[in-house]
Motif scaffolding. Sequence first.
Motif, PDB file in Angstrom:
ATOM      1  N   ALA A  76       0.833  -1.203   0.000  1.00  0.00           N
ATOM      2  CA  ALA A  76       0.000   0.000   0.000  1.00  0.00           C
ATOM      3  C   ALA A  76       0.870   1.257   0.000  1.00  0.00           C
ATOM      4  O   ALA A  76       0.598   2.208  -0.734  1.00  0.00           O
ATOM      5  CB  ALA A  76      -0.926  -0.008   1.213  1.00  0.00           C
ATOM      6  N   ILE A  77       1.918   1.261   0.801  1.00  0.00           N
ATOM      7  CA  ILE A  77       2.822   2.420   0.852  1.00  0.00           C
ATOM      8  C   ILE A  77       3.502   2.617  -0.497  1.00  0.00           C
ATOM      9  O   ILE A  77       3.608   3.740  -0.989  1.00  0.00           O
ATOM     10  CB  ILE A  77       3.855   2.246   1.987  1.00  0.00           C
ATOM     11  N   ALA A  78       3.956   1.515  -1.115  1.00  0.00           N
ATOM     12  CA  ALA A  78       4.615   1.618  -2.423  1.00  0.00           C
ATOM     13  C   ALA A  78       3.654   2.177  -3.470  1.00  0.00           C
ATOM     14  O   ALA A  78       4.051   2.986  -4.320  1.00  0.00           O
ATOM     15  CB  ALA A  78       5.136   0.246  -2.849  1.00  0.00           C
ATOM     16  N   THR A  79       2.407   1.778  -3.418  1.00  0.00           N
ATOM     17  CA  THR A  79       1.411   2.277  -4.368  1.00  0.00           C
ATOM     18  C   THR A  79       1.182   3.770  -4.177  1.00  0.00           C
ATOM     19  O   THR A  79       1.153   4.540  -5.148  1.00  0.00           O
ATOM     20  CB  THR A  79       0.084   1.523  -4.200  1.00  0.00           C
ATOM     21  N   VAL A  80       1.040   4.206  -2.941  1.00  0.00           N
ATOM     22  CA  VAL A  80       0.823   5.627  -2.654  1.00  0.00           C
ATOM     23  C   VAL A  80       2.026   6.446  -3.111  1.00  0.00           C
ATOM     24  O   VAL A  80       1.875   7.493  -3.753  1.00  0.00           O
ATOM     25  CB  VAL A  80       0.537   5.847  -1.158  1.00  0.00           C
ATOM     26  N   VAL A  81       3.235   5.983  -2.807  1.00  0.00           N
ATOM     27  CA  VAL A  81       4.436   6.706  -3.215  1.00  0.00           C
ATOM     28  C   VAL A  81       4.520   6.793  -4.739  1.00  0.00           C
ATOM     29  O   VAL A  81       4.853   7.837  -5.298  1.00  0.00           O
ATOM     30  CB  VAL A  81       5.703   6.039  -2.623  1.00  0.00           C
ATOM     31  N   GLY A  82       4.212   5.710  -5.432  1.00  0.00           N
ATOM     32  CA  GLY A  82       4.234   5.707  -6.893  1.00  0.00           C
ATOM     33  C   GLY A  82       3.248   6.685  -7.492  1.00  0.00           C
ATOM     34  O   GLY A  82       3.568   7.413  -8.438  1.00  0.00           O
ATOM     35  N   VAL A  83       2.054   6.738  -6.946  1.00  0.00           N
ATOM     36  CA  VAL A  83       1.020   7.644  -7.465  1.00  0.00           C
ATOM     37  C   VAL A  83       1.410   9.100  -7.212  1.00  0.00           C
ATOM     38  O   VAL A  83       1.296   9.954  -8.098  1.00  0.00           O
ATOM     39  CB  VAL A  83      -0.352   7.317  -6.833  1.00  0.00           C
ATOM     40  N   VAL A  84       1.885   9.400  -6.017  1.00  0.00           N
ATOM     41  CA  VAL A  84       2.277  10.770  -5.693  1.00  0.00           C
ATOM     42  C   VAL A  84       3.468  11.204  -6.543  1.00  0.00           C
ATOM     43  O   VAL A  84       3.512  12.327  -7.051  1.00  0.00           O
ATOM     44  CB  VAL A  84       2.596  10.902  -4.186  1.00  0.00           C
ATOM     45  N   ASP A  85       4.437  10.320  -6.729  1.00  0.00           N
ATOM     46  CA  ASP A  85       5.604  10.640  -7.550  1.00  0.00           C
ATOM     47  C   ASP A  85       5.196  10.915  -8.997  1.00  0.00           C
ATOM     48  O   ASP A  85       5.677  11.860  -9.610  1.00  0.00           O
ATOM     49  CB  ASP A  85       6.616   9.499  -7.488  1.00  0.00           C
ATOM     50  N   ALA A  86       4.307  10.099  -9.522  1.00  0.00           N
ATOM     51  CA  ALA A  86       3.847  10.309 -10.899  1.00  0.00           C
ATOM     52  C   ALA A  86       3.099  11.632 -11.028  1.00  0.00           C
ATOM     53  O   ALA A  86       3.224  12.320 -12.047  1.00  0.00           O
ATOM     54  CB  ALA A  86       2.950   9.151 -11.329  1.00  0.00           C
ATOM     55  N   ALA A  87       2.351  12.001 -10.011  1.00  0.00           N
ATOM     56  CA  ALA A  87       1.592  13.250 -10.058  1.00  0.00           C
ATOM     57  C   ALA A  87       2.528  14.468  -9.998  1.00  0.00           C
ATOM     58  O   ALA A  87       2.239  15.502 -10.601  1.00  0.00           O
ATOM     59  CB  ALA A  87       0.593  13.304  -8.909  1.00  0.00           C
ATOM     60  N   GLN A  88       3.642  14.368  -9.284  1.00  0.00           N
ATOM     61  CA  GLN A  88       4.558  15.482  -9.114  1.00  0.00           C
ATOM     62  C   GLN A  88       5.644  15.538 -10.187  1.00  0.00           C
ATOM     63  O   GLN A  88       6.389  16.510 -10.248  1.00  0.00           O
ATOM     64  CB  GLN A  88       5.227  15.398  -7.738  1.00  0.00           C
ATOM     65  N   ASN A  89       5.735  14.525 -11.019  1.00  0.00           N
ATOM     66  CA  ASN A  89       6.816  14.423 -12.000  1.00  0.00           C
ATOM     67  C   ASN A  89       6.876  15.637 -12.922  1.00  0.00           C
ATOM     68  O   ASN A  89       7.949  16.194 -13.157  1.00  0.00           O
ATOM     69  CB  ASN A  89       6.639  13.138 -12.806  1.00  0.00           C
ATOM     70  N   LYS A  90       5.760  16.072 -13.442  1.00  0.00           N
ATOM     71  CA  LYS A  90       5.737  17.203 -14.373  1.00  0.00           C
ATOM     72  C   LYS A  90       6.206  18.488 -13.695  1.00  0.00           C
ATOM     73  O   LYS A  90       6.962  19.273 -14.282  1.00  0.00           O
ATOM     74  CB  LYS A  90       4.327  17.379 -14.931  1.00  0.00           C
ATOM     75  N   ALA A  91       5.789  18.693 -12.461  1.00  0.00           N
ATOM     76  CA  ALA A  91       6.201  19.900 -11.734  1.00  0.00           C
ATOM     77  C   ALA A  91       7.706  19.898 -11.501  1.00  0.00           C
ATOM     78  O   ALA A  91       8.369  20.933 -11.654  1.00  0.00           O
ATOM     79  CB  ALA A  91       5.452  19.986 -10.406  1.00  0.00           C
ATOM     80  N   TRP A  92       8.266  18.751 -11.125  1.00  0.00           N
ATOM     81  CA  TRP A  92       9.712  18.686 -10.882  1.00  0.00           C
ATOM     82  C   TRP A  92      10.499  18.891 -12.162  1.00  0.00           C
ATOM     83  O   TRP A  92      11.564  19.509 -12.152  1.00  0.00           O
ATOM     84  CB  TRP A  92      10.098  17.357 -10.234  1.00  0.00           C
ATOM     85  N   ARG A  93      10.002  18.378 -13.279  1.00  0.00           N
ATOM     86  CA  ARG A  93      10.680  18.602 -14.556  1.00  0.00           C
ATOM     87  C   ARG A  93      10.669  20.083 -14.932  1.00  0.00           C
ATOM     88  O   ARG A  93      11.640  20.605 -15.464  1.00  0.00           O
ATOM     89  CB  ARG A  93      10.036  17.774 -15.664  1.00  0.00           C
ATOM     90  N   ARG A  94       9.576  20.763 -14.636  1.00  0.00           N
ATOM     91  CA  ARG A  94       9.478  22.195 -14.916  1.00  0.00           C
ATOM     92  C   ARG A  94      10.475  22.970 -14.049  1.00  0.00           C
ATOM     93  O   ARG A  94      11.155  23.877 -14.530  1.00  0.00           O
ATOM     94  CB  ARG A  94       8.045  22.669 -14.670  1.00  0.00           C
TER      95      ARG A  94
END
Length: 67
Positions: free
Chosen positions: A17-35
Amino acid sequence: MIDILTLILVGLAALAAIATVVGVVDAAQNKAWRRVAAERRRNWEMRQELMGRTSGGVDARGDDYDD
């Protein structure tokens, strides 16, 4: 014996469950970090130009040269 097995299964489920939450949050923030990274690179390149430095034909991503 059943208590230990239950504890192990609950622990594995919690890790999944923790790995799933971390994966989803990371994917959601990926575009912002690239910017943010792109903006920091532009700022760095501008400072390098102002100081009279050039990249020397080297691509910052690795081993590509503009020869």
